[in-house]
Enzyme design. Structure first.
Site, mmCIF file in Angstrom:
data_model
loop_
_atom_site.group_PDB
_atom_site.id
_atom_site.type_symbol
_atom_site.label_atom_id
_atom_site.label_comp_id
_atom_site.label_asym_id
_atom_site.label_seq_id
_atom_site.Cartn_x
_atom_site.Cartn_y
_atom_site.Cartn_z
ATOM 1 N N ILE A 102 0.832 -1.208 0.000
ATOM 2 C CA ILE A 102 0.000 0.000 0.000
ATOM 3 C C ILE A 102 0.861 1.251 0.000
ATOM 4 C CG2 ILE A 102 -0.196 0.218 2.515
ATOM 5 C CD1 ILE A 102 -3.157 0.903 2.111
ATOM 6 N N ASP A 110 -3.609 -1.809 -2.450
ATOM 7 C CA ASP A 110 -4.292 -1.843 -1.154
ATOM 8 C C ASP A 110 -5.187 -3.089 -1.201
ATOM 9 O OD1 ASP A 110 -6.036 -1.599 0.957
ATOM 10 O OD2 ASP A 110 -6.552 0.505 0.560
ATOM 11 N N TYR A 115 -5.466 -8.984 17.309
ATOM 12 C CA TYR A 115 -4.615 -9.531 16.241
ATOM 13 C C TYR A 115 -4.749 -11.054 16.179
ATOM 14 C CZ TYR A 115 -0.167 -10.961 14.049
ATOM 15 O OH TYR A 115 0.805 -11.549 13.269
HETATM 16 P P1 NAD Z 1 4.998 -5.968 8.354
HETATM 17 O O1 NAD Z 1 4.171 -5.114 9.247
HETATM 18 O O2 NAD Z 1 6.478 -5.820 8.406
HETATM 19 O O3 NAD Z 1 4.542 -5.786 6.840
HETATM 20 C C1 NAD Z 1 3.195 -5.744 6.480
HETATM 21 C C2 NAD Z 1 3.071 -4.926 5.221
HETATM 22 O O4 NAD Z 1 1.692 -4.841 4.894
HETATM 23 C C3 NAD Z 1 3.601 -3.499 5.363
HETATM 24 O O5 NAD Z 1 4.605 -3.254 4.411
HETATM 25 C C4 NAD Z 1 2.360 -2.631 5.110
HETATM 26 O O6 NAD Z 1 2.651 -1.439 4.396
HETATM 27 C C5 NAD Z 1 1.487 -3.570 4.326
HETATM 28 N N1 NAD Z 1 0.058 -3.224 4.391
HETATM 29 C C6 NAD Z 1 -0.646 -2.775 5.436
HETATM 30 N N2 NAD Z 1 -1.911 -2.530 5.080
HETATM 31 C C7 NAD Z 1 -2.019 -2.848 3.765
HETATM 32 C C8 NAD Z 1 -3.075 -2.819 2.833
HETATM 33 N N3 NAD Z 1 -4.298 -2.393 3.155
HETATM 34 N N4 NAD Z 1 -2.823 -3.253 1.567
HETATM 35 C C9 NAD Z 1 -1.590 -3.675 1.213
HETATM 36 N N5 NAD Z 1 -0.537 -3.689 2.059
HETATM 37 C C10 NAD Z 1 -0.757 -3.283 3.323
HETATM 38 O O7 NAD Z 1 4.583 -7.478 8.633
HETATM 39 P P2 NAD Z 1 5.450 -8.807 8.433
HETATM 40 O O8 NAD Z 1 6.226 -9.004 9.661
HETATM 41 O O9 NAD Z 1 6.135 -8.786 7.141
HETATM 42 O O10 NAD Z 1 4.277 -9.885 8.462
HETATM 43 C C11 NAD Z 1 3.702 -10.423 7.287
HETATM 44 C C12 NAD Z 1 2.654 -11.439 7.697
HETATM 45 O O11 NAD Z 1 3.241 -12.429 8.558
HETATM 46 C C13 NAD Z 1 1.484 -10.854 8.484
HETATM 47 O O12 NAD Z 1 0.315 -11.567 8.163
HETATM 48 C C14 NAD Z 1 1.857 -11.146 9.924
HETATM 49 O O13 NAD Z 1 0.722 -11.232 10.753
HETATM 50 C C15 NAD Z 1 2.537 -12.489 9.799
HETATM 51 N N6 NAD Z 1 3.443 -12.776 10.903
HETATM 52 C C16 NAD Z 1 4.594 -12.074 11.064
HETATM 53 C C17 NAD Z 1 5.439 -12.377 12.134
HETATM 54 C C18 NAD Z 1 6.728 -11.640 12.354
HETATM 55 O O14 NAD Z 1 7.395 -11.872 13.380
HETATM 56 N N7 NAD Z 1 7.154 -10.778 11.442
HETATM 57 C C19 NAD Z 1 5.077 -13.389 13.033
HETATM 58 C C20 NAD Z 1 3.876 -14.049 12.868
HETATM 59 C C21 NAD Z 1 3.074 -13.762 11.775
HETATM 60 N N1 SER Z 2 5.664 -11.281 15.556
HETATM 61 C C1 SER Z 2 4.277 -10.964 15.530
HETATM 62 C C2 SER Z 2 3.955 -9.830 16.421
HETATM 63 O O1 SER Z 2 4.695 -9.630 17.361
HETATM 64 C C3 SER Z 2 3.484 -12.177 15.961
HETATM 65 O O2 SER Z 2 2.589 -12.488 14.980
HETATM 66 O O3 SER Z 2 2.969 -9.192 16.217
#
Ligand code: NAD
Ligand code: SER
Length: 319
Positions: free
Chosen positions: A40, A58, A146
């Protein structure tokens, strides 16, 4: 390897922590022209933008999702766009909207265009009543918004698979540790931020979780390997865990992480000042039973704490 030569791969939320690593790995495997990164926001100079095709998306915009799928001949979506735990608790309505409606839009498009989808879940699906070593099958009663959205998406994924035959797969990622992207909005962010602070001139960090908070964690390289392995697995090998496979890497406390960092950076000091994120962390398990992933698609982690600390410090010093 996933067959995608009859179409391309779309990654949503590609400019975030996981997308930054995943897009690079997918482009190395399939060729950069095969992987379309989207988000986005704009982030000029981001590797996902300069090393291949990037488009603004988005995930609440259904028409644009369809247009991108048609224009780029998309066959597989890695759907990473989401609001993480800490930001989600600050704005639960936004968290519900992006995480659940955004995911539903992707699943609807997958149904219409016959796509395969990876939609990540999280250890946040577990609540305080789950065993501290969380099994695959246990009541899911998360206390964070969440976590609730992640349970909703796992259920939604199963419905789309069982009712409409859409091939949706997901992993309950633990907290992920990586150096290519900054992190924000999550509860496990301390385990990335601490390295940036340790390597700063002050070499000091104020940790927002208590010294003894044990959480399941994983190095990003393991998480990317798990993601691609799951997407490569034959459909018949997957069980009822297909939309939210537990995977285990390692578990540690902030104190144990500091002990390991101090072996490399003896002057580094960490102080503890728990904030609201302590409550979210307390509601999550401290380790994960990943028997289903090991049995169904051969999951096995590679990175231990010492190796992760070495990798983080070496790579952050270079970057
Ligand atoms: P992040 O927050 O780093 O990245 C998420 C991205 O989504 C951001 O770049 C943001 O700009 C984008 N975004 C937000 N709203 C949007 C929209 N409406 N349309 C398009 N893009 C949009 O998250 P991440 O750490 O890369 O996580 C990715 C996935 O993995 C998520 O589903 C998260 O819940 C899951 N997850 C992550 C972790 C972790 O430790 N990083 C752990 C468990 C689960
Ligand atoms: N690493 C993620 C958070 O802290 C877990 O989904 O939100």
């Amino acid at each position: 390897m996933v067959e995608c030569d009859d179409g391309r791969i779309l990654v949503t939320g590609a400019l975030g922590q996981i997308g930054t690593d995943l897009v690079q790995s997918l482009r190395e495997i399939y060729g950069s022209e095969m992987v379309i990164a989207s988000d986005i926001r704009e982030k000029p100079g981001h590797p996902c933008i300069i090393n291949g095709q990037y488009t603004n998306l988005d995930v609440l915009d259904k028409d644009r999702i369809s247009k991108i799928i048609r224009d780029f001949n998309i066959k597989i979506i890695y759907h990473l766009a989401a609001i993480l735990s800490a930001r989600g608790e600050e704005n639960p309505d936004l968290c519900e909207l992006i995480n659940v409606e955004g995911t539903r839009n992707i699943f609807d498009a997958a149904r219409e265009f016959d796509l395969r989808v990876f939609a990540p879940s999280s250890i946040a699906v577990f609540g305080p009543d789950a065993p501290k070593k969380a099994p695959q099958l246990t009541p899911l009663n998360p206390t964070t918004k969440y976590g609730m959205t992640k349970v909703d998406c796992e259920i939604l994924g199963m419905i789309y698979f069982e009712k409409y035959g859409v091939d949706i797969r997901g992993i309950r990622y633990p907290g992920l540790i990586s150096w290519k992207s900054p992190v924000s909005g999550g509860t496990t962010d301390y385990a990335v931020d601490i390295f940036h602070a340790a390597l700063s001139d002050e070499s000091k960090y104020e940790c927002f979780l208590s010294a003894e908070t044990r959480l399941p964690m994983m190095y990003m390289d393991d998480a990317i390997r798990a993601t691609i392995s799951l997407m490569d697995a034959p459909i018949n090998s997957l069980s009822s865990a297909r939309c939210g496979y537990n995977i285990s890497g390692l578990s540690f406390t902030p104190k144990e992480l500091v002990f390991e960092i101090n072996k490399k950076l003896p002057d580094f000091i960490c102080e503890y000042n728990p904030d609201i994120r302590q409550k979210y962390a307390n509601s999550w398990p401290d380790s994960i039973d990943d028997e289903f992933s090991r049995n169904d698609w051969g999951w096995k982690p590679e990175f231990d704490l010492e190796t992760i600390v070495n990798e983080m410090i070496t790579n952050l010093k270079k970057s």
